[in-house]
Design a protein around this motif. Structure first.
Motif, PDB file in Angstrom:
ATOM      1  N   PHE A  36      22.968  53.332  35.314  1.00 11.24           N
ATOM      2  CA  PHE A  36      24.307  53.930  35.302  1.00 11.24           C
ATOM      3  C   PHE A  36      25.310  52.791  35.261  1.00 11.24           C
ATOM      4  O   PHE A  36      25.167  51.804  35.996  1.00 11.24           O
ATOM      5  N   LEU A  37      26.301  52.896  34.410  1.00  7.98           N
ATOM      6  CA  LEU A  37      27.344  51.870  34.368  1.00  7.98           C
ATOM      7  C   LEU A  37      28.714  52.521  34.486  1.00  7.98           C
ATOM      8  O   LEU A  37      28.954  53.602  33.938  1.00  7.98           O
ATOM      9  N   TYR A  38      29.590  51.848  35.213  1.00  3.98           N
ATOM     10  CA  TYR A  38      30.953  52.326  35.464  1.00  3.98           C
ATOM     11  C   TYR A  38      31.912  51.166  35.185  1.00  3.98           C
ATOM     12  O   TYR A  38      31.742  50.069  35.734  1.00  3.98           O
ATOM     13  N   VAL A  39      32.895  51.389  34.346  1.00  2.00           N
ATOM     14  CA  VAL A  39      33.811  50.316  33.945  1.00  2.00           C
ATOM     15  C   VAL A  39      34.847  50.085  35.038  1.00  2.00           C
ATOM     16  O   VAL A  39      35.645  50.973  35.369  1.00  2.00           O
ATOM     17  N   LEU A  40      34.809  48.888  35.617  1.00  4.51           N
ATOM     18  CA  LEU A  40      35.744  48.514  36.674  1.00  4.51           C
ATOM     19  C   LEU A  40      37.038  47.927  36.118  1.00  4.51           C
ATOM     20  O   LEU A  40      38.111  48.084  36.717  1.00  4.51           O
ATOM     21  N   ARG A  41      36.932  47.229  34.981  1.00  7.04           N
ATOM     22  CA  ARG A  41      38.102  46.531  34.429  1.00  7.04           C
ATOM     23  C   ARG A  41      37.954  46.415  32.919  1.00  7.04           C
ATOM     24  O   ARG A  41      36.866  46.109  32.412  1.00  7.04           O
ATOM     25  N   GLY A  42      39.031  46.636  32.208  1.00  8.74           N
ATOM     26  CA  GLY A  42      39.026  46.440  30.764  1.00  8.74           C
ATOM     27  C   GLY A  42      38.387  47.593  30.003  1.00  8.74           C
ATOM     28  O   GLY A  42      38.236  48.715  30.512  1.00  8.74           O
ATOM     29  N   ARG A  43      37.976  47.296  28.779  1.00  9.58           N
ATOM     30  CA  ARG A  43      37.304  48.266  27.911  1.00  9.58           C
ATOM     31  C   ARG A  43      36.028  47.622  27.374  1.00  9.58           C
ATOM     32  O   ARG A  43      35.996  46.423  27.108  1.00  9.58           O
ATOM     33  N   ILE A  44      34.994  48.419  27.212  1.00  8.51           N
ATOM     34  CA  ILE A  44      33.730  47.898  26.699  1.00  8.51           C
ATOM     35  C   ILE A  44      33.229  48.761  25.540  1.00  8.51           C
ATOM     36  O   ILE A  44      33.647  49.919  25.377  1.00  8.51           O
ATOM     37  N   ILE A  45      32.353  48.176  24.738  1.00 11.51           N
ATOM     38  CA  ILE A  45      31.650  48.903  23.688  1.00 11.51           C
ATOM     39  C   ILE A  45      30.162  48.828  24.013  1.00 11.51           C
ATOM     40  O   ILE A  45      29.621  47.733  24.204  1.00 11.51           O
ATOM     41  N   THR A  99      38.443  51.706  31.438  1.00  9.08           N
ATOM     42  CA  THR A  99      38.398  51.614  32.899  1.00  9.08           C
ATOM     43  C   THR A  99      38.313  53.014  33.515  1.00  9.08           C
ATOM     44  O   THR A  99      39.069  53.910  33.145  1.00  9.08           O
ATOM     45  N   GLY A 100      37.352  53.181  34.431  1.00 11.71           N
ATOM     46  CA  GLY A 100      37.172  54.471  35.079  1.00 11.71           C
ATOM     47  C   GLY A 100      36.186  55.379  34.385  1.00 11.71           C
ATOM     48  O   GLY A 100      35.823  56.427  34.925  1.00 11.71           O
ATOM     49  N   GLU A 101      35.720  55.010  33.186  1.00 11.41           N
ATOM     50  CA  GLU A 101      34.741  55.819  32.472  1.00 11.41           C
ATOM     51  C   GLU A 101      33.337  55.269  32.709  1.00 11.41           C
ATOM     52  O   GLU A 101      33.168  54.115  33.136  1.00 11.41           O
ATOM     53  N   SER A 102      32.324  56.074  32.420  1.00  9.94           N
ATOM     54  CA  SER A 102      30.964  55.693  32.791  1.00  9.94           C
ATOM     55  C   SER A 102      29.945  56.202  31.779  1.00  9.94           C
ATOM     56  O   SER A 102      30.257  57.025  30.910  1.00  9.94           O
ATOM     57  N   MET A 103      28.709  55.739  31.932  1.00  2.90           N
ATOM     58  CA  MET A 103      27.604  56.158  31.067  1.00  2.90           C
ATOM     59  C   MET A 103      26.302  56.047  31.839  1.00  2.90           C
ATOM     60  O   MET A 103      26.132  55.141  32.673  1.00  2.90           O
ATOM     61  N   TYR A 104      25.384  56.956  31.562  1.00  2.00           N
ATOM     62  CA  TYR A 104      24.026  56.928  32.114  1.00  2.00           C
ATOM     63  C   TYR A 104      23.091  56.795  30.920  1.00  2.00           C
ATOM     64  O   TYR A 104      23.237  57.522  29.938  1.00  2.00           O
TER      65      TYR A 104
END
Length: 225
Positions: A141-150, A163-168
Motif C-alpha cells: 500500500f502506498l500513500y503520497v505524503l508530499r508532491g505528485r508521483i507516477i 498528495t493524499g491519494e493512495s494505491m494498493y
C-alpha cells in the motif's frame, strides 16, 4: 513420511494454489520437472538447497516460505497476543539510499513483521532510469505524503497520484515510482506486506543491491524482537 517432507509439500501446494498455478506452469517458471514437483507435493521427495532456491526464485517467494509451519485453524480462531509495540520518532529508522529512491525503514526493532513500513523519497523522474521494474513477494500500500508521483506497473497504464491519494498493488507485478517535476522530490509512505518471516530482510537486500559504493556504508540495524 518425514515432517520436513510433509511441510515442504504442504507449503508448495499452498503457494501454488495461492498463485493459481498448475504443476505445468510451476515447472515452466522454475525449470523443475513436473514429476519432481508432484513428488514434492505428495511428500515423497525433498529438495536440495539449490533446487529450493531455484523454486523460490521461479515463484518469486522468499525461500523461508517453504519451512514455515502452516497455522492451524485453532491458531486462526484464537491468535496469540504478542503485545508487541514499536514507536518511530522523526529521526528514527534505517536509511538506504539508491539512485532512484531514498528508503527509510521504520520500526526496525520488531522482527518477523508481516508488514514492512517504509518512508520513501522518490528522486527518479523518468522510467528510463530503471533498468528493470521492481518486483518482490507480497502486496503493498502506498500513500503520497508530499508532491505528485507516477506509478508504472507491468499490466496497467501509468497512474498519477497527488498528495493524499493512495494505491494498493500486487508486489509480484513489476512496478516503479516516479516523482513529478517540482521544487521537491515526492515522498510516500509505503507499507509492504507478506506472511514470510524474513520479508523485511528480503526487501532490505533488494534495496541494498541498488546502492552505489559510496552510499552503501550505513550500518545495518538488526531487528531485535
Amino acid at each position: 513420511m518425514s515432517t520436513r517432507k510433509a511441510r515442504l509439500g504442504n507449503a508448495l501446494r499452498a503457494i501454488r494454489r495461492r498463485l493459481d498455478l498448475s504443476l505445468t506452469e510451476v515447472a515452466a517458471r522454475t525449470g523443475l520437472a513436473i514429476s519432481t514437483l508432484s513428488k514434492v507435493e505428495n511428500s515423497q521427495l525433498s529438495l536440495t538447497y539449490d533446487k529450493l532456491l531455484q523454486l523460490a526464485e521461479g515463484l518469486q517467494v522468499d525461500i523461508s516460505a517453504f519451512f514455515e509451519p502452516d497455522p492451524t485453524a485453532q491458531d486462526r480462531l484464537h491468535p496469540t497476543v504478542t503485545a508487541r509495540r514499536s514507536i518511530a520518532r522523526k529521526a528514527d529508522g534505517l536509511l538506504v539510499q539508491t539512485p532512484n529512491y531514498d528508503y527509510r525503514y521504520v520500526c526496525t526493532d520488531l522482527t518477523h513483521k508481516a508488514m514492512v513500513p517504509i518512508i520513501t523519497t522518490i528522486r527518479a523522474r523518468s522510467i528510463v532510469e530503471f533498468p528493470t521494474l521492481s518486483r518482490h513477494a507480497g502486496e503493498e500500500f502506498l500513500y503520497v505524503l508530499r508532491g505528485r508521483i507516477i506509478v508504472h506497473t507491468e499490466f496497467y497504464e501509468p497512474a498519477e497520484l497527488a498528495t493524499g491519494e493512495s494505491m494498493y498493488l500486487d508486489s509480484t507485478m513489476g512496478h516503479a515510482f516516479l516523482t513529478v517535476p517540482g521544487p521537491k522530490s515526492a515522498q510516500i509512505l509505503n507499507v509492504c506486506h507478506s506472511p514470510n518471516a524474513s520479508h523485511f530482510r528480503s526487501l532490505l537486500d533488494l534495496a541494498r543491491a541498488q546502492e552505489s559504493p559510496a552510499q552503501g556504508q550505513d550500518e545495518a540495524w538488526p531487528e531485535r524482537r
